[in-house]
Design an enzyme around this catalytic site. Sequence first.
Site, mmCIF file in Angstrom:
data_model
loop_
_atom_site.group_PDB
_atom_site.id
_atom_site.type_symbol
_atom_site.label_atom_id
_atom_site.label_comp_id
_atom_site.label_asym_id
_atom_site.label_seq_id
_atom_site.Cartn_x
_atom_site.Cartn_y
_atom_site.Cartn_z
ATOM 1 N N ASN A 216 43.512 30.820 53.031
ATOM 2 C CA ASN A 216 44.793 31.517 52.890
ATOM 3 C C ASN A 216 45.165 32.138 54.239
ATOM 4 O O ASN A 216 44.425 32.015 55.208
ATOM 5 C CB ASN A 216 44.739 32.565 51.770
ATOM 6 C CG ASN A 216 43.699 33.621 52.049
ATOM 7 O OD1 ASN A 216 43.803 34.367 53.019
ATOM 8 N ND2 ASN A 216 42.668 33.678 51.214
ATOM 9 N N ASP A 284 40.707 33.135 44.920
ATOM 10 C CA ASP A 284 40.437 33.313 43.501
ATOM 11 C C ASP A 284 39.588 32.174 42.945
ATOM 12 O O ASP A 284 38.819 32.372 42.025
ATOM 13 C CB ASP A 284 41.765 33.389 42.733
ATOM 14 C CG ASP A 284 42.504 34.678 43.047
ATOM 15 O OD1 ASP A 284 41.832 35.717 43.142
ATOM 16 O OD2 ASP A 284 43.741 34.649 43.218
ATOM 17 N N PRO A 311 33.704 34.842 41.989
ATOM 18 C CA PRO A 311 33.405 36.214 41.546
ATOM 19 C C PRO A 311 34.438 37.176 42.123
ATOM 20 O O PRO A 311 34.959 36.947 43.216
ATOM 21 C CB PRO A 311 32.021 36.481 42.152
ATOM 22 C CG PRO A 311 31.882 35.506 43.275
ATOM 23 C CD PRO A 311 32.694 34.300 42.894
ATOM 24 N N ASP A 312 34.750 38.217 41.377
ATOM 25 C CA ASP A 312 35.671 39.243 41.879
ATOM 26 C C ASP A 312 34.821 40.351 42.512
ATOM 27 O O ASP A 312 34.132 41.095 41.812
ATOM 28 C CB ASP A 312 36.532 39.791 40.737
ATOM 29 C CG ASP A 312 37.648 40.678 41.258
ATOM 30 O OD1 ASP A 312 37.370 41.537 42.123
ATOM 31 O OD2 ASP A 312 38.792 40.507 40.823
ATOM 32 N N ILE A 313 34.869 40.437 43.834
ATOM 33 C CA ILE A 313 33.988 41.360 44.563
ATOM 34 C C ILE A 313 34.367 42.810 44.267
ATOM 35 O O ILE A 313 33.511 43.654 43.986
ATOM 36 C CB ILE A 313 34.047 41.053 46.072
ATOM 37 C CG1 ILE A 313 33.561 39.610 46.295
ATOM 38 C CG2 ILE A 313 33.216 42.047 46.867
ATOM 39 C CD1 ILE A 313 33.914 39.031 47.650
ATOM 40 N N LYS A 345 46.493 46.631 38.167
ATOM 41 C CA LYS A 345 45.305 46.075 38.839
ATOM 42 C C LYS A 345 44.235 47.142 39.011
ATOM 43 O O LYS A 345 43.051 46.875 38.836
ATOM 44 C CB LYS A 345 45.717 45.508 40.200
ATOM 45 C CG LYS A 345 44.626 44.748 40.894
ATOM 46 C CD LYS A 345 45.166 43.906 42.040
ATOM 47 C CE LYS A 345 46.010 42.757 41.519
ATOM 48 N NZ LYS A 345 46.645 41.983 42.581
HETATM 49 O O1 C5P Z 1 43.334 40.138 41.986
HETATM 50 P P1 C5P Z 1 43.775 40.254 43.411
HETATM 51 O O2 C5P Z 1 43.221 39.144 44.283
HETATM 52 O O3 C5P Z 1 45.234 40.433 43.601
HETATM 53 O O4 C5P Z 1 43.127 41.632 43.877
HETATM 54 C C1 C5P Z 1 43.138 42.021 45.194
HETATM 55 C C2 C5P Z 1 42.002 42.959 45.463
HETATM 56 O O5 C5P Z 1 40.824 42.466 44.882
HETATM 57 C C3 C5P Z 1 41.713 43.072 46.944
HETATM 58 O O6 C5P Z 1 41.180 44.360 47.164
HETATM 59 C C4 C5P Z 1 40.678 41.994 47.162
HETATM 60 O O7 C5P Z 1 39.867 42.274 48.279
HETATM 61 C C5 C5P Z 1 39.889 42.082 45.875
HETATM 62 N N1 C5P Z 1 39.322 40.810 45.426
HETATM 63 C C6 C5P Z 1 37.953 40.636 45.486
HETATM 64 N N2 C5P Z 1 37.399 39.482 45.018
HETATM 65 C C7 C5P Z 1 38.158 38.513 44.496
HETATM 66 C C8 C5P Z 1 39.556 38.675 44.433
HETATM 67 C C9 C5P Z 1 40.098 39.834 44.907
HETATM 68 O O8 C5P Z 1 37.257 41.538 45.968
HETATM 69 N N3 C5P Z 1 37.600 37.401 44.061
#
Ligand code: C5P
Length: 414
Positions: A216, A284, A311-313, A345
């Site tokens: 991205n 994502d 994974p969502d960090i 969020k």
């Molecule tokens: O869900 P979204 O991507 O819009 O959320 C953005 C926030 O979540 C940012 O702080 C980004 O660093 C974090 N994020 C993350 N891991 C992911 C997706 C988003 O830490 N896989």
Amino acid sequence: MAGKRILLVIAGGIAAYKSLELIRRLKERGASVRAVLTKAGAEFVTPLSVQALTEDTVYRDLWSLTDESEMGHIQLSRDADLLVVAPATADLLARMAAGMADDLAATVLLATDKPVLVAPAMNVRMWEHPATRANMALLESRGVLRVGPNDGAMACGEYGAGRMAEPMEILEAVAAFFARANAPEPPAGRPLAGRRALVTSGPTHEPIDPVRYIANRSSGKQGHAIAAALAELGAEVTLVTGPVRIPDPPGCSVRAVETAREMLAACEAALPADIAVCAAAVADWRVAGSSDRKLKKGAAGPPALTLTENPDILATLSRAGERRPALVVGFAAETGDVVEYATAKRARKGCDWIVANDVSPGTGTFGGDENTVHLITADGVEPWPRLGKDAVAARLAGAIAARFTGNIPAEETA
Ligand code: C5P
């Protein structure tokens, strides 16, 4: 800009009529405006119009006994928070660059100890002439601020760069100047000394095969600036960054990773931390079963890629139980309804604060140097003015330091 004092220098150009509108707009925002009109400027707008709009004397003559007895040119040059030169003609820019003091406008601009914003306006050839370019570059190297000029049709019938910025653009530049000037000073000393901070930054690269990947447009500028700002306040910072083309920020331990899963592993390895700021634009999705051999073109046509969730960090760190950092800050890059989405969020991810920004096409946020954000906390929404990414970082680091030193009302903490 309420209560700010602007000294407006109107030089001789057809765009001077726009400065009358500028006076009105500045006054609408609560600024007081005093004007210096050059001899040539008075050929384009009448002193009476300027006087009526500023509701003040129009200063025109270096040698005027009445002007000088009311207010000397030195005092005039200092009795302002900002000097705005609009229109700034090629001639006046040249005189400013040369340090001349051959009329009241030039004298005031030489004598001032206040910041100066110029809105150049001239024929395109004059603007592009190496003499003007050199003068402008010299002035900017001395800290003179500039807005415009814009491209467009000119009064002389030619087309190109040289049209003075519109009054609303100049107004925005003035507002941005005061927003920067009013940004709170970072707390003195090293208030985050002894605190550990984890910052994620940049994009992630998700491989399709050994040579191709999904990525991205994140530049990492905002995340890196935050890491640097936290380190400056004394925090021990680990920066986990995806692939970027910018230098490592000073004073931080940097872990370079490529994929979301590597980023998560590096973050978990960096715990425990008191503070986590997730500014990375983590992909994502990744390609399920990415190939470890380069995919070949063939008769079967293009390969179909199956994506699987990363994974969502941020959510993982926010729900890390005992290892959860005391303050977890996420980012939300949205392209509309920024505050609503970001507030949702914050709840969904379980973080304490969200820094929300608009990345719609045309905002220039991705890859650019400026950012307009809202800080969303348990206490509500705090809109911040448009700031450079470094200033956003400094302000965020300041808010974080205030949260840890208890330097803000309890209800403002999450
Ligand atoms: O869900 P979204 O991507 O819009 O959320 C953005 C926030 O979540 C940012 O702080 C980004 O660093 C974090 N994020 C993350 N891991 C992911 C997706 C988003 O830490 N896989």
